[in-house]
Structures are given as C-alpha cells and as structure tokens.
Design a protein around this motif. Sequence first.
Motif, PDB file in Angstrom:
ATOM      1  N   ASP A  20       0.824  -1.215   0.000  1.00 12.75           N
ATOM      2  CA  ASP A  20       0.000   0.000   0.000  1.00 12.75           C
ATOM      3  C   ASP A  20       0.856   1.264   0.000  1.00 12.75           C
ATOM      4  OD1 ASP A  20      -2.527  -1.130  -0.167  1.00 12.75           O
ATOM      5  OD2 ASP A  20      -2.813  -1.196   2.006  1.00 12.75           O
ATOM      6  N   GLU A  21       1.941   1.233   0.762  1.00 15.14           N
ATOM      7  CA  GLU A  21       2.841   2.388   0.812  1.00 15.14           C
ATOM      8  C   GLU A  21       3.546   2.574  -0.537  1.00 15.14           C
ATOM      9  OE1 GLU A  21       6.809   3.877   3.215  1.00 15.14           O
ATOM     10  OE2 GLU A  21       5.515   2.392   4.165  1.00 15.14           O
ATOM     11  N   LEU A  22       3.979   1.472  -1.134  1.00 13.53           N
ATOM     12  CA  LEU A  22       4.599   1.538  -2.466  1.00 13.53           C
ATOM     13  C   LEU A  22       3.614   2.097  -3.488  1.00 13.53           C
ATOM     14  CD1 LEU A  22       6.554  -1.829  -2.685  1.00 13.53           C
ATOM     15  CD2 LEU A  22       7.525   0.449  -2.942  1.00 13.53           C
ATOM     16  N   TYR A  23       2.381   1.584  -3.446  1.00 13.73           N
ATOM     17  CA  TYR A  23       1.367   2.064  -4.389  1.00 13.73           C
ATOM     18  C   TYR A  23       1.140   3.563  -4.228  1.00 13.73           C
ATOM     19  CZ  TYR A  23      -2.956   3.439  -6.436  1.00 13.73           C
ATOM     20  OH  TYR A  23      -3.887   4.146  -7.155  1.00 13.73           O
ATOM     21  N   SER A  24       0.985   4.030  -3.001  1.00 16.65           N
ATOM     22  CA  SER A  24       0.730   5.453  -2.775  1.00 16.65           C
ATOM     23  C   SER A  24       1.838   6.321  -3.354  1.00 16.65           C
ATOM     24  CB  SER A  24       0.578   5.741  -1.283  1.00 16.65           C
ATOM     25  OG  SER A  24      -0.591   5.146  -0.792  1.00 16.65           O
ATOM     26  N   ALA A  30       3.299   9.311 -10.384  1.00 11.72           N
ATOM     27  CA  ALA A  30       2.769   9.189 -11.742  1.00 11.72           C
ATOM     28  C   ALA A  30       1.563  10.092 -11.988  1.00 11.72           C
ATOM     29  CB  ALA A  30       2.393   7.734 -12.038  1.00 11.72           C
ATOM     30  N   GLY A  31       1.079  10.741 -10.929  1.00  9.29           N
ATOM     31  CA  GLY A  31      -0.084  11.610 -11.076  1.00  9.29           C
ATOM     32  C   GLY A  31      -1.373  10.851 -11.317  1.00  9.29           C
ATOM     33  N   LEU A  32      -1.464   9.650 -10.741  1.00  5.69           N
ATOM     34  CA  LEU A  32      -2.664   8.827 -10.925  1.00  5.69           C
ATOM     35  C   LEU A  32      -3.759   9.275  -9.974  1.00  5.69           C
ATOM     36  CD1 LEU A  32      -1.043   5.294 -11.166  1.00  5.69           C
ATOM     37  CD2 LEU A  32      -1.799   6.766 -13.033  1.00  5.69           C
ATOM     38  N   SER A  33      -4.955   9.338 -10.487  1.00 12.24           N
ATOM     39  CA  SER A  33      -6.111   9.648  -9.650  1.00 12.24           C
ATOM     40  C   SER A  33      -7.284   8.824 -10.157  1.00 12.24           C
ATOM     41  CB  SER A  33      -6.437  11.139  -9.707  1.00 12.24           C
ATOM     42  OG  SER A  33      -6.739  11.509 -11.025  1.00 12.24           O
ATOM     43  N   GLU A  34      -8.315   8.814  -9.388  1.00 13.72           N
ATOM     44  CA  GLU A  34      -9.512   8.085  -9.795  1.00 13.72           C
ATOM     45  C   GLU A  34      -9.225   6.606 -10.085  1.00 13.72           C
ATOM     46  OE1 GLU A  34     -12.522   9.604  -9.700  1.00 13.72           O
ATOM     47  OE2 GLU A  34     -11.494  11.445  -9.113  1.00 13.72           O
ATOM     48  N   MET A  35      -8.445   5.998  -9.207  1.00 12.82           N
ATOM     49  CA  MET A  35      -8.145   4.572  -9.347  1.00 12.82           C
ATOM     50  C   MET A  35      -9.113   3.781  -8.473  1.00 12.82           C
ATOM     51  SD  MET A  35      -5.517   4.429 -11.454  1.00 12.82           S
ATOM     52  CE  MET A  35      -4.493   2.982 -11.205  1.00 12.82           C
ATOM     53  N   ILE A  36      -9.443   2.584  -8.919  1.00  8.81           N
ATOM     54  CA  ILE A  36     -10.342   1.695  -8.192  1.00  8.81           C
ATOM     55  C   ILE A  36      -9.521   0.537  -7.633  1.00  8.81           C
ATOM     56  CG2 ILE A  36     -12.292   0.110  -8.400  1.00  8.81           C
ATOM     57  CD1 ILE A  36     -13.293   1.847 -10.705  1.00  8.81           C
ATOM     58  N   GLU A  37      -9.687   0.274  -6.347  1.00  9.06           N
ATOM     59  CA  GLU A  37      -8.961  -0.818  -5.702  1.00  9.06           C
ATOM     60  C   GLU A  37      -9.550  -2.168  -6.101  1.00  9.06           C
ATOM     61  OE1 GLU A  37      -7.340  -2.099  -1.294  1.00  9.06           O
ATOM     62  OE2 GLU A  37      -8.804  -0.490  -1.468  1.00  9.06           O
ATOM     63  N   LEU A  38      -8.671  -3.096  -6.429  1.00 11.63           N
ATOM     64  CA  LEU A  38      -9.098  -4.449  -6.762  1.00 11.63           C
ATOM     65  C   LEU A  38      -9.301  -5.255  -5.482  1.00 11.63           C
ATOM     66  CD1 LEU A  38      -6.583  -5.287  -9.650  1.00 11.63           C
ATOM     67  CD2 LEU A  38      -8.971  -4.605  -9.883  1.00 11.63           C
ATOM     68  N   THR A  39     -10.393  -5.982  -5.422  1.00  7.97           N
ATOM     69  CA  THR A  39     -10.643  -6.879  -4.295  1.00  7.97           C
ATOM     70  C   THR A  39      -9.802  -8.141  -4.501  1.00  7.97           C
ATOM     71  OG1 THR A  39     -12.443  -8.049  -5.387  1.00  7.97           O
ATOM     72  CG2 THR A  39     -13.032  -6.058  -4.119  1.00  7.97           C
ATOM     73  N   PRO A  40      -9.643  -8.956  -3.460  1.00  7.92           N
ATOM     74  CA  PRO A  40      -8.929 -10.230  -3.646  1.00  7.92           C
ATOM     75  C   PRO A  40      -9.576 -11.096  -4.741  1.00  7.92           C
ATOM     76  CG  PRO A  40      -9.131  -9.763  -1.320  1.00  7.92           C
ATOM     77  CD  PRO A  40      -9.957  -8.720  -2.049  1.00  7.92           C
ATOM     78  N   THR A 128       1.445   2.847 -16.617  1.00  2.72           N
ATOM     79  CA  THR A 128       1.006   4.227 -16.516  1.00  2.72           C
ATOM     80  C   THR A 128       1.722   5.061 -17.562  1.00  2.72           C
ATOM     81  OG1 THR A 128       0.868   6.173 -15.086  1.00  2.72           O
ATOM     82  CG2 THR A 128       2.705   4.682 -14.694  1.00  2.72           C
ATOM     83  N   GLU A 129       1.089   6.124 -17.974  1.00  2.00           N
ATOM     84  CA  GLU A 129       1.684   7.017 -18.955  1.00  2.00           C
ATOM     85  C   GLU A 129       2.984   7.628 -18.432  1.00  2.00           C
ATOM     86  OE1 GLU A 129       0.389  10.800 -21.757  1.00  2.00           O
ATOM     87  OE2 GLU A 129      -1.054   9.924 -20.378  1.00  2.00           O
ATOM     88  N   GLN A 135       8.572   4.526 -11.902  1.00  2.00           N
ATOM     89  CA  GLN A 135       9.709   3.628 -11.689  1.00  2.00           C
ATOM     90  C   GLN A 135      10.790   4.284 -10.826  1.00  2.00           C
ATOM     91  OE1 GLN A 135       9.665   0.425 -12.729  1.00  2.00           O
ATOM     92  NE2 GLN A 135      11.591   0.084 -11.681  1.00  2.00           N
ATOM     93  N   THR A 136      11.018   5.561 -11.031  1.00  2.00           N
ATOM     94  CA  THR A 136      12.030   6.274 -10.251  1.00  2.00           C
ATOM     95  C   THR A 136      11.681   6.266  -8.768  1.00  2.00           C
ATOM     96  OG1 THR A 136      12.646   7.684 -12.109  1.00  2.00           O
ATOM     97  CG2 THR A 136      13.151   8.518  -9.906  1.00  2.00           C
ATOM     98  N   VAL A 137      10.441   6.609  -8.425  1.00  2.00           N
ATOM     99  CA  VAL A 137      10.061   6.634  -7.013  1.00  2.00           C
ATOM    100  C   VAL A 137      10.045   5.222  -6.434  1.00  2.00           C
ATOM    101  CG1 VAL A 137       7.532   6.533  -7.207  1.00  2.00           C
ATOM    102  CG2 VAL A 137       8.577   7.784  -5.334  1.00  2.00           C
ATOM    103  N   TYR A 138       9.627   4.239  -7.206  1.00  2.00           N
ATOM    104  CA  TYR A 138       9.632   2.846  -6.740  1.00  2.00           C
ATOM    105  C   TYR A 138      11.061   2.434  -6.374  1.00  2.00           C
ATOM    106  CZ  TYR A 138       8.682  -2.184  -6.650  1.00  2.00           C
ATOM    107  OH  TYR A 138       8.571  -3.507  -6.270  1.00  2.00           O
ATOM    108  N   ASN A 139      11.990   2.710  -7.258  1.00  2.00           N
ATOM    109  CA  ASN A 139      13.390   2.337  -7.020  1.00  2.00           C
ATOM    110  C   ASN A 139      13.995   3.082  -5.839  1.00  2.00           C
ATOM    111  OD1 ASN A 139      13.478   0.389  -9.018  1.00  2.00           O
ATOM    112  ND2 ASN A 139      14.080   1.849 -10.586  1.00  2.00           N
ATOM    113  N   LYS A 140      13.572   4.309  -5.601  1.00  2.00           N
ATOM    114  CA  LYS A 140      14.090   5.086  -4.462  1.00  2.00           C
ATOM    115  C   LYS A 140      13.630   4.477  -3.140  1.00  2.00           C
ATOM    116  CE  LYS A 140      14.721   9.597  -6.572  1.00  2.00           C
ATOM    117  NZ  LYS A 140      14.259  10.991  -6.626  1.00  2.00           N
TER     118      LYS A 140
END
Length: 143
Positions: A20-24, A30-40, A128-129, A135-140
């Motif tokens: 969840d922290e990585l996703y945030s 990436a400037g993502l908004s209006e995303m829908i969480e996937l259920t299990p 993502t566009e 990728q940069t923030v993920y790697n950091k």
Amino acid sequence: MLCLIVSGCSKETADLPEPDELYSAVADAAGLSEMIELTPEELQDIVGIDPEEYVDYAGYQASWGMSPDEIIIVRAADESKAKDIEEKLKSRVEHKRKSSEVYLTENLPIINAAVVQRDGVTVSMLITENIEDAQTVYNKLKK
C-alpha cells in the motif's frame, strides 16, 4: 510490436515498504487519480493470483475504462510464489497489449512501456503514462 517488459529479479530480498505504501508513492509520482482498488476476488479473476499466493497486495485500475493505468504490487508468500506471480503479471501485460491492438490502439505505447519486476518476494506491475516517474520513485523506496 514488441512488448517491453522489464524483469528485475534479485536473489537478495529487497527491503521494500508494504504494498500500500509503495502504491501510494508510485500513484503520487505518476499523477494517478480516480483509481479503483481491486478486491482479492478481482485480483484472482483478472490476473489469476490466488489469495494463498500472497501475504499482502495493493492492486488498482483506472476508474475510467478507456485508460490503461493499472498498478499491482504483491508481497508473495515465498520466493516460489513470487516467481509464479511475476509470470502472471507478465501475462496480464500481454493480455492488455493484445486487447489494445484491436481496441484503443492509442494505449499501446503506454502498455508497451509497462514494467514488471520482482524484488525478493515483492512483485510489481506498473502500467502508466508516466512510467519513468513511477519507476524512479519505486526504485528510491528500495533500501
């Protein structure tokens, strides 16, 4: 068309934050908004990842159906399951690519730049566009 999938595989377990922290962090970068969480159940139906294969995950799709944005980050139960999840996420990217070849071809460059990587037991798929920023923030966040 060649689907560019980067596969990072490390025998050393990367010390990564929770999914969840990585996703945030990735979504913000990436400037993502209006995303829908996937259920299990949706994660299982859409990607084929069974609940017993992971201990935690963050999975999101764009709420706008025509957008290819999709971020899935899974903390697998073990290395073997991580490898299986990595293959399933690569298959997901390929499915999205093939679907876009006939419908919404303008999304192909975004899907073709998708990143699937495995860092220890954490496996991620970033579509993502703004893949470079994501990728940069993920790697950091790798410690």
